[in-house]
Each structure stands twice: as C-alpha cells, then as structure tokens.
Design a protein around this motif. Structure first.
Motif, PDB file in Angstrom:
ATOM      1  N   PHE A   9    -125.349  93.644  10.152  1.00 27.22           N
ATOM      2  CA  PHE A   9    -124.423  93.012  11.093  1.00 27.22           C
ATOM      3  C   PHE A   9    -123.631  94.114  11.785  1.00 27.22           C
ATOM      4  O   PHE A   9    -123.272  95.118  11.165  1.00 27.22           O
ATOM      5  CB  PHE A   9    -123.451  92.075  10.361  1.00 27.22           C
ATOM      6  CG  PHE A   9    -124.047  90.767   9.928  1.00 27.22           C
ATOM      7  CD1 PHE A   9    -123.759  89.586  10.612  1.00 27.22           C
ATOM      8  CD2 PHE A   9    -124.877  90.695   8.822  1.00 27.22           C
ATOM      9  CE1 PHE A   9    -124.295  88.387  10.209  1.00 27.22           C
ATOM     10  CE2 PHE A   9    -125.418  89.495   8.405  1.00 27.22           C
ATOM     11  CZ  PHE A   9    -125.130  88.331   9.103  1.00 27.22           C
ATOM     12  N   GLN A  10    -123.362  93.911  13.060  1.00 27.80           N
ATOM     13  CA  GLN A  10    -122.589  94.881  13.827  1.00 27.80           C
ATOM     14  C   GLN A  10    -121.341  94.218  14.378  1.00 27.80           C
ATOM     15  O   GLN A  10    -121.384  93.057  14.815  1.00 27.80           O
ATOM     16  CB  GLN A  10    -123.427  95.446  14.972  1.00 27.80           C
ATOM     17  CG  GLN A  10    -124.626  96.228  14.467  1.00 27.80           C
ATOM     18  CD  GLN A  10    -125.435  96.825  15.600  1.00 27.80           C
ATOM     19  OE1 GLN A  10    -125.354  96.403  16.741  1.00 27.80           O
ATOM     20  NE2 GLN A  10    -126.223  97.832  15.269  1.00 27.80           N
ATOM     21  N   VAL A  11    -120.249  94.963  14.371  1.00 25.03           N
ATOM     22  CA  VAL A  11    -118.991  94.456  14.905  1.00 25.03           C
ATOM     23  C   VAL A  11    -119.119  94.318  16.412  1.00 25.03           C
ATOM     24  O   VAL A  11    -119.510  95.255  17.102  1.00 25.03           O
ATOM     25  CB  VAL A  11    -117.815  95.397  14.558  1.00 25.03           C
ATOM     26  CG1 VAL A  11    -116.528  94.929  15.237  1.00 25.03           C
ATOM     27  CG2 VAL A  11    -117.623  95.486  13.046  1.00 25.03           C
ATOM     28  N   THR A  12    -118.807  93.124  16.912  1.00 26.01           N
ATOM     29  CA  THR A  12    -118.823  92.889  18.353  1.00 26.01           C
ATOM     30  C   THR A  12    -117.409  92.754  18.907  1.00 26.01           C
ATOM     31  O   THR A  12    -117.203  92.896  20.103  1.00 26.01           O
ATOM     32  CB  THR A  12    -119.632  91.621  18.707  1.00 26.01           C
ATOM     33  OG1 THR A  12    -119.112  90.508  17.968  1.00 26.01           O
ATOM     34  CG2 THR A  12    -121.104  91.822  18.376  1.00 26.01           C
ATOM     35  N   ARG A  13    -116.447  92.484  17.982  1.00 31.70           N
ATOM     36  CA  ARG A  13    -115.067  92.329  18.429  1.00 31.70           C
ATOM     37  C   ARG A  13    -114.130  92.352  17.224  1.00 31.70           C
ATOM     38  O   ARG A  13    -114.418  91.741  16.204  1.00 31.70           O
ATOM     39  CB  ARG A  13    -114.924  90.997  19.158  1.00 31.70           C
ATOM     40  CG  ARG A  13    -113.613  90.794  19.841  1.00 31.70           C
ATOM     41  CD  ARG A  13    -113.681  89.560  20.734  1.00 31.70           C
ATOM     42  NE  ARG A  13    -112.411  88.865  20.614  1.00 31.70           N
ATOM     43  CZ  ARG A  13    -112.252  87.575  20.725  1.00 31.70           C
ATOM     44  NH1 ARG A  13    -113.285  86.797  20.932  1.00 31.70           N
ATOM     45  NH2 ARG A  13    -111.064  87.041  20.630  1.00 31.70           N
ATOM     46  N   VAL A  14    -113.040  93.068  17.347  1.00 29.13           N
ATOM     47  CA  VAL A  14    -111.979  93.033  16.346  1.00 29.13           C
ATOM     48  C   VAL A  14    -111.004  91.961  16.804  1.00 29.13           C
ATOM     49  O   VAL A  14    -110.574  91.963  17.961  1.00 29.13           O
ATOM     50  CB  VAL A  14    -111.268  94.396  16.215  1.00 29.13           C
ATOM     51  CG1 VAL A  14    -110.141  94.314  15.186  1.00 29.13           C
ATOM     52  CG2 VAL A  14    -112.270  95.483  15.839  1.00 29.13           C
ATOM     53  N   LYS A  15    -110.688  91.041  15.880  1.00 34.64           N
ATOM     54  CA  LYS A  15    -109.840  89.914  16.261  1.00 34.64           C
ATOM     55  C   LYS A  15    -108.551  89.915  15.460  1.00 34.64           C
ATOM     56  O   LYS A  15    -108.564  90.153  14.261  1.00 34.64           O
ATOM     57  CB  LYS A  15    -110.580  88.597  15.998  1.00 34.64           C
ATOM     58  CG  LYS A  15    -111.771  88.365  16.893  1.00 34.64           C
ATOM     59  CD  LYS A  15    -112.506  87.087  16.546  1.00 34.64           C
ATOM     60  CE  LYS A  15    -111.655  85.872  16.787  1.00 34.64           C
ATOM     61  NZ  LYS A  15    -112.393  84.616  16.555  1.00 34.64           N
ATOM     62  N   LYS A  16    -107.465  89.634  16.138  1.00 32.43           N
ATOM     63  CA  LYS A  16    -106.195  89.316  15.502  1.00 32.43           C
ATOM     64  C   LYS A  16    -106.116  87.794  15.533  1.00 32.43           C
ATOM     65  O   LYS A  16    -106.171  87.198  16.609  1.00 32.43           O
ATOM     66  CB  LYS A  16    -105.013  89.933  16.244  1.00 32.43           C
ATOM     67  CG  LYS A  16    -105.081  91.436  16.329  1.00 32.43           C
ATOM     68  CD  LYS A  16    -104.836  92.070  14.992  1.00 32.43           C
ATOM     69  CE  LYS A  16    -104.785  93.590  15.150  1.00 32.43           C
ATOM     70  NZ  LYS A  16    -104.812  94.278  13.893  1.00 32.43           N
TER      71      LYS A  16
END
Length: 177
Positions: free
Chosen positions: A150-157
């Motif tokens: 899996f690859q990070v597509t977005r860091v979310k708060k």
C-alpha cells in the motif's frame, strides 16, 4: 471452517510455527461481537498507545462501545475473524474496495495474524476483480500496510468523536499483483 493458506506448514519447526498452523479464519457471526469489541478496545488502548494520547484512545475505542452500530456494520461488510487454538486473535473488514479495519489481539502482535487476514482480503479482492484496495491507516498501522504494497496517497487530519487524528489514506494497485 477454513484454514488460512498464507503460511507454509512445516512440521519440524518450533511451537511458534505450530501455533500458526492452528490459525483459522472464519466469517463473522453475531455471537462473536462481544469478544471482538473487547479485542478492539484492548488493542487500541495498548498497541496504539505508543502513537496516540490517552484522550484520543478513549475517543477511538470507548469503553461503552455502540454495539448496535458495530453489529450492523460487521453484517454489512465482509468481516473475517482469526483464531489460534480457539482464541480470537484478530479481525478485519472489507467494504467494497476499502479495508475498514484491521485489529490484532495485543498479545498476538507480530505473529503474522494480520498478514493472514490481509491475504484473505487480497484473495476476496482478486475474486471480485477489484483493481485497487484502499484504507485509512493509523500511524501505528501504516508500516504494516506499506509492507504489503500500500502506498500513501494523502495524509489526513481527521476529527473523530471530537478529537483530532492523523491518518494515512493508502492505496494498493492490484493490477501489479
């Protein structure tokens, strides 16, 4: 009952591997809910404690969990539950192409329980001809999902139950499998 096929059976190996031979993954049934909710609470409040504050853990996994909400959710989604020697050691959920949950008993971490569960989900995704799987991984779970492609597509708060959390929207391209 279905035995997981992810691991290789080797009769001459140590007790750790014998334990994994006894790993069984079942479809969720309503009678499992109370034990699952205890596993969820214990896991969040111990395993995730290294990455989150106590107030966040209490909002994420409150002691008085909404069982009706969970019951409906688990019945609606594909939910797999792992057992070793009749002890519930983990569970995961798949809603369409999204991995909703992945929790492993606090005393069974790093024993390939999650690997077996993700393997089950990948098999289901393949049977359903999904092109991707997505998840929103916690800080704690991010390295596990990265290890499975899996690859990070977005860091979310994210605001959850009144508390801020950081999580990672992740995607696995199944056409590469």
């Amino acid at each position: 009952m279905k035995k997981s096929g992810w691991y290789q059976k080797k009769r001459d190996e140590n007790n750790y591997n014998k334990e994994m031979e006894d790993l069984t993954i079942l479809d969720y049934e309503e009678g499992m809910l109370d034990e699952m909710m205890q596993l969820f609470y214990d896991t969040v409040h111990t395993v995730n404690a290294r990455d989150y504050r106590k107030d966040q853990l209490n909002r994420w996994a409150p002691l008085d969990v909404d069982k009706k909400f969970w019951q409906q959710r688990l019945k609606r989604n594909v939910c797999k539950v792992a057992f070793i020697n009749n002890i519930m050691v983990g569970f995961t959920e798949l809603e369409d192409e999204h991995v909703e949950t992945m929790y492993v008993h606090k005393d069974f971490q790093r024993r390939k329980v999650a690997a077996n569960l993700i393997d089950e989900l990948l098999q289901i995704a393949s049977e359903r001809k999904y092109s991707v799987l997505t998840t929103e991984a916690s800080v704690t779970a991010k390295p596990f999902f990265e290890a499975f492609g899996f690859q990070v597509t977005r860091v979310k708060k994210k605001l959850f139950n009144g508390k801020d959390f950081t999580n990672f929207q992740m995607t696995k391209d199944l056409s590469l499998c």
